[in-house]
Scaffold this motif. Structure first.
Motif, mmCIF file in Angstrom:
data_model
loop_
_atom_site.group_PDB
_atom_site.id
_atom_site.type_symbol
_atom_site.label_atom_id
_atom_site.label_comp_id
_atom_site.label_asym_id
_atom_site.label_seq_id
_atom_site.Cartn_x
_atom_site.Cartn_y
_atom_site.Cartn_z
ATOM 1 N N PHE A 1 -67.011 -11.797 95.493
ATOM 2 C CA PHE A 1 -67.327 -13.049 94.778
ATOM 3 C C PHE A 1 -68.623 -13.615 95.352
ATOM 4 C CE2 PHE A 1 -67.054 -17.696 94.187
ATOM 5 C CZ PHE A 1 -66.893 -17.746 92.813
ATOM 6 N N ASN A 2 -69.632 -13.704 94.521
ATOM 7 C CA ASN A 2 -70.949 -14.187 94.956
ATOM 8 C C ASN A 2 -71.372 -15.387 94.116
ATOM 9 O OD1 ASN A 2 -71.848 -11.679 96.671
ATOM 10 N ND2 ASN A 2 -70.986 -10.902 94.761
ATOM 11 N N VAL A 3 -72.149 -16.264 94.717
ATOM 12 C CA VAL A 3 -72.687 -17.402 93.976
ATOM 13 C C VAL A 3 -74.209 -17.359 94.072
ATOM 14 C CG1 VAL A 3 -72.761 -19.917 93.763
ATOM 15 C CG2 VAL A 3 -70.667 -18.802 94.551
ATOM 16 N N VAL A 4 -74.870 -17.264 92.923
ATOM 17 C CA VAL A 4 -76.328 -17.430 92.928
ATOM 18 C C VAL A 4 -76.632 -18.720 92.183
ATOM 19 C CG1 VAL A 4 -77.149 -15.055 93.175
ATOM 20 C CG2 VAL A 4 -76.537 -15.880 90.918
ATOM 21 N N ASN A 5 -77.268 -19.638 92.876
ATOM 22 C CA ASN A 5 -77.653 -20.883 92.220
ATOM 23 C C ASN A 5 -78.970 -20.673 91.488
ATOM 24 O OD1 ASN A 5 -75.612 -22.880 92.833
ATOM 25 N ND2 ASN A 5 -76.109 -22.405 94.972
ATOM 26 N N GLY A 6 -79.180 -21.482 90.443
ATOM 27 C CA GLY A 6 -80.464 -21.308 89.779
ATOM 28 C C GLY A 6 -80.517 -21.877 88.386
ATOM 29 N N ASP A 7 -81.632 -21.563 87.734
ATOM 30 C CA ASP A 7 -81.896 -22.042 86.382
ATOM 31 C C ASP A 7 -82.055 -20.840 85.452
ATOM 32 O OD1 ASP A 7 -84.298 -21.044 87.231
ATOM 33 O OD2 ASP A 7 -85.438 -22.903 86.959
ATOM 34 N N LYS A 8 -82.898 -20.978 84.443
ATOM 35 C CA LYS A 8 -83.049 -19.928 83.425
ATOM 36 C C LYS A 8 -83.509 -18.596 84.035
ATOM 37 C CE LYS A 8 -85.591 -19.094 79.110
ATOM 38 N NZ LYS A 8 -84.583 -18.189 78.564
ATOM 39 N N THR A 9 -84.303 -18.660 85.117
ATOM 40 C CA THR A 9 -84.781 -17.415 85.739
ATOM 41 C C THR A 9 -83.585 -16.583 86.220
ATOM 42 O OG1 THR A 9 -86.768 -18.549 86.451
ATOM 43 C CG2 THR A 9 -86.240 -16.513 87.612
ATOM 44 N N ALA A 10 -82.647 -17.254 86.906
ATOM 45 C CA ALA A 10 -81.469 -16.536 87.415
ATOM 46 C C ALA A 10 -80.609 -16.040 86.252
ATOM 47 C CB ALA A 10 -80.657 -17.452 88.326
ATOM 48 N N VAL A 11 -80.461 -16.899 85.228
ATOM 49 C CA VAL A 11 -79.633 -16.508 84.080
ATOM 50 C C VAL A 11 -80.243 -15.287 83.392
ATOM 51 C CG1 VAL A 11 -78.837 -17.236 81.796
ATOM 52 C CG2 VAL A 11 -78.696 -18.819 83.725
ATOM 53 N N ASP A 12 -81.545 -15.304 83.183
ATOM 54 C CA ASP A 12 -82.182 -14.168 82.501
ATOM 55 C C ASP A 12 -82.082 -12.894 83.336
ATOM 56 O OD1 ASP A 12 -82.696 -15.645 80.272
ATOM 57 O OD2 ASP A 12 -84.789 -16.078 80.760
ATOM 58 N N ALA A 13 -82.135 -13.052 84.673
ATOM 59 C CA ALA A 13 -81.991 -11.866 85.527
ATOM 60 C C ALA A 13 -80.586 -11.280 85.379
ATOM 61 C CB ALA A 13 -82.275 -12.239 86.980
ATOM 62 N N ILE A 14 -79.586 -12.161 85.231
ATOM 63 C CA ILE A 14 -78.204 -11.689 85.014
ATOM 64 C C ILE A 14 -78.103 -10.958 83.680
ATOM 65 C CG2 ILE A 14 -75.872 -12.542 84.457
ATOM 66 C CD1 ILE A 14 -76.308 -14.680 86.670
ATOM 67 N N LEU A 15 -78.718 -11.560 82.654
ATOM 68 C CA LEU A 15 -78.571 -11.005 81.300
ATOM 69 C C LEU A 15 -79.240 -9.646 81.139
ATOM 70 C CD1 LEU A 15 -79.135 -14.245 79.168
ATOM 71 C CD2 LEU A 15 -76.972 -13.155 79.779
ATOM 72 N N THR A 16 -80.248 -9.381 81.966
ATOM 73 C CA THR A 16 -80.981 -8.120 81.818
ATOM 74 C C THR A 16 -80.640 -7.112 82.916
ATOM 75 O OG1 THR A 16 -82.818 -9.146 83.013
ATOM 76 C CG2 THR A 16 -82.941 -9.183 80.617
ATOM 77 N N GLU A 17 -79.785 -7.490 83.865
ATOM 78 C CA GLU A 17 -79.422 -6.592 84.990
ATOM 79 C C GLU A 17 -78.476 -5.500 84.450
ATOM 80 O OE1 GLU A 17 -78.266 -4.520 87.833
ATOM 81 O OE2 GLU A 17 -79.550 -6.108 88.681
ATOM 82 N N PRO A 18 -78.895 -4.242 84.513
ATOM 83 C CA PRO A 18 -78.091 -3.189 83.866
ATOM 84 C C PRO A 18 -76.715 -2.994 84.490
ATOM 85 C CG PRO A 18 -80.117 -2.287 84.864
ATOM 86 C CD PRO A 18 -80.155 -3.764 85.079
ATOM 87 N N ARG A 19 -76.532 -3.362 85.782
ATOM 88 C CA ARG A 19 -75.221 -3.110 86.403
ATOM 89 C C ARG A 19 -74.187 -4.183 86.079
ATOM 90 N NH1 ARG A 19 -77.343 -2.619 92.354
ATOM 91 N NH2 ARG A 19 -78.671 -4.234 91.460
ATOM 92 N N ILE A 20 -74.600 -5.277 85.465
ATOM 93 C CA ILE A 20 -73.609 -6.296 85.069
ATOM 94 C C ILE A 20 -73.038 -5.909 83.703
ATOM 95 C CG2 ILE A 20 -73.310 -8.723 84.400
ATOM 96 C CD1 ILE A 20 -75.220 -9.470 86.643
ATOM 97 N N GLU A 21 -71.708 -5.722 83.678
ATOM 98 C CA GLU A 21 -71.067 -5.180 82.471
ATOM 99 C C GLU A 21 -70.639 -6.253 81.482
ATOM 100 O OE1 GLU A 21 -70.746 -2.009 81.915
ATOM 101 O OE2 GLU A 21 -71.245 -1.183 83.878
ATOM 102 N N ALA A 22 -70.393 -7.464 81.975
ATOM 103 C CA ALA A 22 -69.880 -8.510 81.077
ATOM 104 C C ALA A 22 -70.339 -9.877 81.573
ATOM 105 C CB ALA A 22 -68.355 -8.473 81.032
ATOM 106 N N VAL A 23 -70.547 -10.783 80.625
ATOM 107 C CA VAL A 23 -70.986 -12.140 80.952
ATOM 108 C C VAL A 23 -70.057 -13.140 80.269
ATOM 109 C CG1 VAL A 23 -72.850 -13.827 80.722
ATOM 110 C CG2 VAL A 23 -73.405 -11.439 81.164
ATOM 111 N N GLY A 24 -69.521 -14.058 81.068
ATOM 112 C CA GLY A 24 -68.738 -15.157 80.505
ATOM 113 C C GLY A 24 -69.548 -16.436 80.670
ATOM 114 N N PHE A 25 -69.731 -17.160 79.593
ATOM 115 C CA PHE A 25 -70.558 -18.378 79.638
ATOM 116 C C PHE A 25 -69.772 -19.552 79.098
ATOM 117 C CE2 PHE A 25 -73.123 -21.490 77.377
ATOM 118 C CZ PHE A 25 -74.099 -21.809 78.304
ATOM 119 N N VAL A 26 -70.022 -20.737 79.663
ATOM 120 C CA VAL A 26 -69.563 -21.996 79.065
ATOM 121 C C VAL A 26 -70.696 -23.005 79.204
ATOM 122 C CG1 VAL A 26 -67.893 -23.877 79.150
ATOM 123 C CG2 VAL A 26 -67.145 -21.553 79.637
ATOM 124 N N GLY A 27 -71.021 -23.709 78.127
ATOM 125 C CA GLY A 27 -72.082 -24.715 78.163
ATOM 126 C C GLY A 27 -72.368 -25.202 76.754
#
Ligand code: NAD
Length: 499
Positions: free
Chosen positions: A200-226
């Motif tokens: 379990f990891n926490v990365v704080n951040g804004d759109k830069t961090a979010v976009d890095a998550i969305l384009t990171e090939p090893r992340i298989e699924a994204v759950g969002f609320v907002g």
């Protein structure tokens, strides 16, 4: 000196290295109480490296052992309930009692996830052909991510992370930059409970961090609320990068008051669900729909009297009904929208814009506002205000009342207050929203059912928590096995069928 927060990567707090920070306010005083680091793409990569390293061994532990870690985590969070609630309240501005509810609703999903040995059981069909058995199993996806909003900084991270890690995934959380301290503390408690570092990891951040998550090939699924526009962006970008995504958005929740309803009960429900947490809830009731003129007249009298009695105080004031909003921008947006409503011709029966809390003049406070004679063509009806503002839309009859939430672009929650079981049943069946309350103003389903809105309140096809969360965080593998014991059919060149 302003407190500097961190990320949580590889089982410990680590300082940000990007040089970019955001302010975390104390909404009670208006002061900046901490700076939160905004992760660069490289810092997100570092978190995913650790998550990817830790995940296989975590998935290989049997589900009972994974559940035991969650059970210890439950105990640790409960032991710290008071201080965690105060920490949450100090950054968000909701009252301490409400902050405890935020944590508790998160823990209920952790309790649900403790049933993971049972929840992961697959299916089995014996002898579907000669010597052939078929079984299916649920396997974790690998590394998954959650991107969460400010308004439930404990509950929503836990709604996402608990089922995900129970299923054997590693999790990267990008919490809201406005109140990141509770997610960081929860990360420490996970490790204390025995969760291996990196799961379990926490990365704080804004759109830069979010976009890095969305384009990171090893992340298989994204759950969002907002909010809905960001939910739609996350959903389409994640899907374009080959990820599973479930993205929950904004809301405009109606409460229909039928002529036969207990009006005191309905008015109390509207006040609690409309103004609790200063209206900063995705399941807040923001539209009251009395059916028929006599109902509207009587309900308005009861609402005005109750709104005028509301007590606004600091989030630590035990006698306060609600506290400040989260940021000065939030206050300004709500103020502006109230102004729009007045210009559009709605009747502002109670105006909370000039409220000041003595001794806390720089805090982000707004009084409660109440609009009457709001109509569907107005912006204050169409848009989510996300503040202590209730709009009354008078409906001539039941059909009109049903049409309002059904045709609204949001479809999160809705409620009907009535003594007529037939009307309630027909309403629940026909209304076009994801969650319905009958004489219940905030119909947030219990942890072992699922939570999710329709239309622009939800993008993706599986809900949060309950059985859907196990489906979302696992992939199904189906095995067809044959033990022929002496059967000799020779080669077959046609597709196997059950003929
Ligand atoms: P938000 O959309 O501003 O932020 C949510 C997350 O997205 C945060 O982590 C934020 O850092 C990130 N984000 C913000 N802008 C971004 C951008 N341009 N690109 C990428 N990421 C971005 O929402 P909020 O103000 O934190 O939360 C309030 C909203 O959340 C309301 O609309 C509320 O209805 C909604 N909400 C919905 C549910 C639900 O289950 N449907 C539950 C809680 C809150």
């Amino acid at each position: 000196m302003t407190n500097e927060l961190e990320h949580f990567i590889g089982g410990k707090r680590v300082a940000g290295t990007s040089g970019s920070f955001g302010d975390v306010f104390d909404p009670n005083t208006g002061e900046v109480q901490a700076r939160v680091p905004f992760a660069s793409a490289d810092e997100v990569t570092a978190a995913v490296d650790d998550a990817a390293k830790a995940q296989p061994a975590w998935a290989a532990q049997n589900p009972q052992k994974r559940a035991r870690v969650l059970m210890r985590f439950l105990q640790l969070v409960n032991d710290e309930m008071d201080s965690l609630a105060r920490l949450l309240s100090s950054e968000h501005g909701k009252t301490v009692a409400d902050a405890k509810g935020d944590i508790q609703r998160g823990l209920e999903v952790v309790e649900f996830a403790c049933g993971i040995p049972h929840l992961l059981k697959g299916e089995y069909s014996e002898s579907v052909g000669t010597g052939i058995d078929v079984y299916s199993m649920r396997q974790p996806l690998g590394v998954v991510a959650g991107i969460t909003p400010f308004n439930f900084p404990a509950m929503i991270p836990l709604w996402k992370a608990a089922p995900a890690i129970a299923c054997g995934n590693a999790f990267v959380l990008k919490p809201s930059e406005r109140d990141p301290s509770v997610p960081l503390r929860l990360a420490e408690l996970f490790v204390e409970a025995g969760l291996p570092p990196g799961v379990f990891n926490v990365v704080n951040g804004d759109k830069t961090a979010v976009d890095a998550i969305l384009t990171e090939p090893r992340i298989e699924a994204v759950g969002f609320v907002g909010s809905s526009s960001i939910a739609e962006y996350i959903y389409s970008t994640a899907a374009a990068h080959g990820k599973r995504a479930q993205c929950f958005g904004g809301a405009k929740n109606h409460l229909i008051v039928m002529p036969d309803a207990d009006l005191d009960q309905a008015a109390d429900a509207l006040i609690g669900a409309g103004y609790g947490s200063a209206g900063e809830r995705c399941m807040a009731i923001s539209v009251a729909v009395p059916v028929g003129e006599p109902t509207a007249q009587a309900l308005m009298e009861k609402l005005v009297e109750r709104v005028n009695r509301l007590k606004i105080g600091t989030s630590f004031d035990e006698s306060a009904d609600f506290g400040p909003l989260v940021t000065p921008q939030a206050v300004q947006r709500v103020r502006d929208l109230i102004g729009v409503g007045v210009e559009e011709g709605a009747e502002l029966v109670v105006d909370g814009r000039d409220f000041r809390l003595e001794g806390h003049e720089n805090g982000f406070f707004l009084g409660a506002s109440l609009f009457d004679h709001v109509t569907p063509d107005m912006r204050i009806y169409q848009e989510e205000i996300f503040g202590p503002v209730l709009s009354v839309v008078r409906a001539a009859d039941y059909d009109e009342a049903l049409r309002l939430p059904t045709e609204h672009e949001y479809g999160n929650g809705v409620s009907i207050f009535t003594r007529d079981g037939d009307a309630a049943r027909e309403f629940a069946a026909r209304v076009n929203t994801g969650m319905v309350g009958v004489n219940v103003p905030i119909p947030v389903p219990i942890a072992y059912h699922t939570f999710g809105g329709w239309k622009r309140s939800g993008f993706g096809d599986l809900n949060q928590h309950g059985p859907d969360s196990i489906r979302f965080y696992t992939k199904t593998k189906t095995v067809t096995s044959r033990w022929p014991s002496g059967l000799k059919e020779g080669a077959s060149f046609t597709i196997p069928t059950m003929h």
